[in-house]
Design an enzyme around this catalytic site. Structure first.
Site: not given
Ligand code: ADP
Length: 307
Positions: A245-248
């Site tokens: 859910a980081a992307g969400d």
């Molecule tokens: P998805 O889940 O759609 O693949 P990401 O993993 O690229 O999306 O995460 C979306 C955003 O969240 C990234 O552009 C970044 O800024 C932040 N993010 C995700 N994972 C991390 C991490 N391990 N450390 C710092 N920021 C993160």
């Protein structure tokens, strides 16, 4: 307050921890069974609501207990559910997830009611369009619906954020109406049919995508548009526990900032801070941060760490 319309999926995630992923024919005894609200649409709606957006969700659940509780959960986050239909036939969408101790996940999705969202459902949002500041979409509902929603937004001159996930190829005619496209690297490569990041970016811009925001996990994000922005923003420094859910979180926060009229790079910084915070906590919706938390991380670490 920024009015955000989210068209997308609403799922119940059914999760069991297992010592290892079962091979075909094998039965593995797992730990306790748990349910979690999910679906990219609902997750992004919750992310936007916690960022202070006034969110209306458009989607479908089944006439069943999962559907009732998912609607209730959206309401608890102050999301308007007047356009969430209880489908008369299809059950609520679910994802069956076996989380193995070695980190391998086994996931089976039954889209159920999410695949019954219709063009008519989109047409029924016409009355909301005049008050809508931004449309946010993903790809867990039928493409005909995604396409109809984008067309309606264009007709009402509403900016469109499309998170092209799960990855699938999209027609150029659709992409050329997207104001902000937010793929991760994998989705970008699949969309462009091209693995090289810079080449893929160029391909999508040449197809008419106006602003491209490529999320790069722990490497932050690349922001490119036809108006001279071409920038890599480094990620915030956090200890990642679970990047689900980081992307969400990123998309929900980006959408609210854009709808509030913040410039593109500032809006992406909001998204990145939200994504970073979501990665510091387990789970999907429970990990989605509030605006307060996002702004305080931005204050401490600015746009991202410099190292
Ligand atoms: P998805 O889940 O759609 O693949 P990401 O993993 O690229 O999306 O995460 C979306 C955003 O969240 C990234 O552009 C970044 O800024 C932040 N993010 C995700 N994972 C991390 C991490 N391990 N450390 C710092 N920021 C993160």
């Amino acid at each position: 307050m920024a009015n955000i319309l989210v068209v997308g999926s609403i799922n119940m995630d059914l999760v069991v921890r297992v010592p290892h992923s079962p091979v075909p024919g094998e039965t593995v005894l797992g730990g306790d069974f748990e349910t979690f609200p999910g679906g990219k649409g609902a997750n992004q709606a919750v992310a936007a609501a916690r960022m202070g957006g006034n969110v209306t969700m458009v989607g479908r659940v089944g006439k069943d207990d999962f559907g009732d509780s998912l609607i209730q959960i959206l309401v608890e986050d102050k999301i308007k559910t007047t356009h969430v239909i209880k489908d008369s036939k299809a059950p609520t969408g679910i994802a069956m997830i076996a989380v193995a101790d070695d980190g391998e996940n086994l996931i089976v999705v039954a889209s159920g009611a999410n695949h019954q969202v219709s063009v008519e459902d989109i047409n029924n949002t016409r009355s909301l369009m005049r008050e809508t500041d931004l449309l946010l979409l993903q790809l867990e509902c039928p493409l005909t619906v995604v396409s109809a929603a984008i067309d309606l937004a264009v007709a009402y001159d509403i900016p469109v954020v499309l998170n092209p996930a799960p990855a699938q190829p999209l027609p150029q005619s659709l992409l050329s109406n997207v104001d902000y496209l937010t793929p991760n690297e994998h989705e970008l490569a699949l969309l462009a049919g091209e693995k090289d990041l810079d080449q893929a970016i160029q391909t999508l811009l040449s197809w008419g995508v106006r602003n491209l925001v490529v999320t790069l996990g722990a490497n932050g994000a690349r922001v490119i548009n036809g108006e001279g922005i071409n920038q890599h923003l480094p990620a915030h420094e956090i200890t990642a526990v679970d990047t689900t859910a980081a992307g969400d979180a990123f998309n929900g926060a980006l959408a609210v900032a854009l709808a509030e009229g913040k410039p593109l790079l500032d809006s992406v910084r909001y998204g990145m801070a939200a994504g970073a915070l979501a990665a510091t906590k387990r789970g999907a919706q429970p990990s989605l941060p509030t605006r307060e938390a996002v702004e305080s991380l931005m204050k401490i670490q600015g746009g991202g760490h410099s190292g």
